[in-house]
Design an enzyme around this catalytic site. Structure first.
Site, PDB file in Angstrom:
ATOM      1  N   CYS A   1      43.738  47.712  39.410  1.00 25.18           N
ATOM      2  CA  CYS A   1      43.327  46.966  40.606  1.00 25.18           C
ATOM      3  C   CYS A   1      44.467  46.004  40.940  1.00 25.18           C
ATOM      4  CB  CYS A   1      42.031  46.214  40.350  1.00 25.18           C
ATOM      5  SG  CYS A   1      40.697  47.252  39.691  1.00 25.18           S
TER       6      CYS A   1
ATOM      7  N   ALA B   1      46.470  45.033  43.915  1.00 25.99           N
ATOM      8  CA  ALA B   1      46.783  44.154  45.058  1.00 25.99           C
ATOM      9  C   ALA B   1      46.338  42.718  44.777  1.00 25.99           C
ATOM     10  CB  ALA B   1      46.093  44.691  46.311  1.00 25.99           C
ATOM     11  N   PRO B   2      47.106  41.733  45.297  1.00 25.91           N
ATOM     12  CA  PRO B   2      48.289  41.835  46.175  1.00 25.91           C
ATOM     13  C   PRO B   2      49.613  41.968  45.443  1.00 25.91           C
ATOM     14  CG  PRO B   2      47.651  39.558  45.984  1.00 25.91           C
ATOM     15  CD  PRO B   2      46.648  40.335  45.170  1.00 25.91           C
TER      16      PRO B   2
ATOM     17  N   LYS C   1      50.166  40.303  39.473  1.00 22.56           N
ATOM     18  CA  LYS C   1      50.177  40.810  38.092  1.00 22.56           C
ATOM     19  C   LYS C   1      51.108  42.016  37.967  1.00 22.56           C
ATOM     20  CE  LYS C   1      45.441  39.251  37.281  1.00 22.56           C
ATOM     21  NZ  LYS C   1      45.208  38.804  38.670  1.00 22.56           N
TER      22      LYS C   1
ATOM     23  N   ASP D   1      42.014  44.340  36.134  1.00 23.50           N
ATOM     24  CA  ASP D   1      41.558  43.031  36.600  1.00 23.50           C
ATOM     25  C   ASP D   1      40.453  43.306  37.609  1.00 23.50           C
ATOM     26  OD1 ASP D   1      41.567  40.209  36.910  1.00 23.50           O
ATOM     27  OD2 ASP D   1      42.726  40.426  38.752  1.00 23.50           O
TER      28      ASP D   1
ATOM     29  N   CYS E   1      37.857  36.967  37.192  1.00 22.20           N
ATOM     30  CA  CYS E   1      37.900  35.549  37.564  1.00 22.20           C
ATOM     31  C   CYS E   1      36.471  35.026  37.696  1.00 22.20           C
ATOM     32  CB  CYS E   1      38.686  35.332  38.853  1.00 22.20           C
ATOM     33  SG  CYS E   1      38.098  36.296  40.257  1.00 22.20           S
TER      34      CYS E   1
END
Length: 471
Positions: A244, A246-247, A250, A312, A369
């Site tokens: 995952c 974007a943007p 990472k 993520d 998060c």
């Protein structure tokens, strides 16, 4: 310049005067003490004085003595409050009072009133004062003690410090810091845990439009979002999947850690977000990456056999409320269940995409998060029961351990290896990081499920044959 010139010598002198009084009061008994013992006693006296001042301030703010019982409003008074809401200052005062009762319930509670009644009033007042819905407050109240809950909520009202990550492919942190200081930026290293992070206190120029930014010397990136990359720790010449991506914060960090060697597959399910991903990778000079647009759950059918995988996962965002206050009112039970279900599917797909026989890898990092257990420990525990993986240390030397037990739930003992980060304790966005080591490419129960599927297929074919014969 001396530090005292900028930070107020007058306050220091006042403290020294108080200490002189303390020294005079305790000098008779301290005559034979060593200097370090005298200093220790001096600090003890100062601490006692500060505690008295804190108690006096609390009484001034709340109008209640520290040991005085707090009476809850009656049902009639609560009904009147719904028609004529209290002022915010009154609600805040009652929140502080009830919080003190809940931390020392036996001595401070009103006779005949239960703890559940205090909790109900406490959570209702929090909803009114901080503008949360009842569902999210109840979830957070399960996670934190009353005092810590208030600290968390207050931290979520304040934006986290702006942090940037030095792009080590193009410059060094020391050189970047000097260049930005010359442009009027006030900054410091983010901490000992990062060799590339910088925290920006204030800036005379837009930090996202400097020549250094446009040249790809740094990336605007939250401190907590650097942690999954540190945990994954990709090596040179490995194949890595960012499921995952974007943007691209990472992904570009992974590329820098790999020194543009090996193969980095950056995937994102939303095509529009891939544009920002491609732009950031070009700007930062990451040229070992390939960008693709698939649903993460399609892996490893799209591609597999990676040395390391980062997922993520999309989540409720309860760790980044300071960035997105809409989370306070927009999330409900169905949203959390939907996120948890998607996260489980993504994590299993990430594990299946990783090669257990990799000579240098075989690692999967899962991060969100969110601070909710439903999206973190529950998801990790689910994967531990369904794949040949185990949790290993993240390599991050700070943060709080993940839960091994939470209310009525019991998780695998190794979940203490995962790490939690909170805005009120670490001054960064709420985050969760767990690192898996895959030790077998076999899928648990695959043989059993295959047998069941073949048996069901035989039953269906037999029934079909019987229907044809009857017709």
């Amino acid at each position: 310049l001396m530090m005292g010139d900028d930070f107020g010598d007058d306050d220091i002198d006042d403290d020294d005067d108080d200490d002189d009084v303390d020294d005079a009061a305790g000098s008779d008994g301290d005559a034979e003490d060593l200097p370090i013992e005298k200093q220790s006693k001096k600090l003890d006296r100062r601490k006692a004085r500060d505690q008295k001042l804190a108690a006096a301030e609390m009484k001034t703010r709340t109008g209640v003595d520290d040991g005085e019982r707090i009476n809850l409003p009656t049902e009639e008074e609560i009904g009147n409050e719904e028609e004529n809401p209290l002022e915010l200052s009154s609600i805040n005062r009652r929140i502080q009072e009830v919080s003190r009762v809940l931390t020392n319930f036996k001595q401070l509670h009103q006779p005949g009133r239960s703890r559940a009644e205090y909790c109900t009033v406490f959570q209702k007042d929090i909803c009114s004062y901080y503008s949360y819905n009842e569902f999210l407050v109840s979830k957070l109240a399960d996670l934190f003690h009353p005092n810590e809950l208030l600290e968390f909520l207050e931290a979520c009202e304040v934006r986290r410090p702006v942090t940037i990550r030095t792009n080590s492919l193009k410059t060094k942190r020391r050189d970047l810091a000097q260049a930005l200081i010359n442009r009027g930026v006030n900054l410091d290293p983010i901490g000992k845990w990062s060799k590339v992070g910088l925290v920006v206190y204030d800036s005379g120029v837009p930090i996202g439009a400097t020549p250094e930014y446009l040249a790809g010397h740094y990336m605007l990136q939250g401190g907590s979002s650097m942690l999954p990359c540190i945990a994954l720790a990709p090596q040179h010449n490995e194949s890595v999947l960012d499921m995952c991506a974007a943007p691209g914060g990472k992904t570009s960090y992974l590329g820098a850690l790999m020194r543009n060697t090996g193969f980095l597959l950056a995937n994102d399910a939303k095509k529009d977000r891939c544009k920002a991903l491609v732009g950031n990778l070009h700007r930062l000079g990451v040229n070992n990456a390939v960008v693709c647009n698939y649903d993460g759950r399609a892996f490893p059918k799209v591609m597999g056999g990676f040395d390391r995988v980062l997922v993520d996962a999309p989540c409720s965002g309860t760790g980044v409320i300071s960035k997105d206050p809409a989370v306070k009112l927009s999330k409900d039970e169905k949203d959390i269940q939907r996120c948890s279900h998607t996260q489980r599917e993504l994590l299993l797909a990430a594990i299946d995409s990783c090669n257990a026989k990799s000579s240098s890898g075989g690692y999967v990092v899962y991060s969100t998060c969110s601070v909710l257990v439903d999206e973190n420990e529950s998801v990790v525990d689910y994967a531990l029961k369904r794949r040949h993986v185990k949790l290993v240390p993240t390599g991050i030397d700070f943060g709080e351990e993940g839960f091994t037990r939470f209310r009525e739930k019991r998780f695998h003992a190794s979940l203490k290896e995962s790490r939690r980060f909170y805005p009120h304790t670490h001054n960064m966005d709420g985050f969760f990081v767990a690192k898996f080591k895959k030790y077998s490419n076999k899928v648990m129960g695959s043989e059993t499920s295959g047998t069941k599927e073949s048996k069901s297929a035989e039953v269906k074919s037999t029934a079909a044959d019987e229907e044809e014969m009857e017709s």
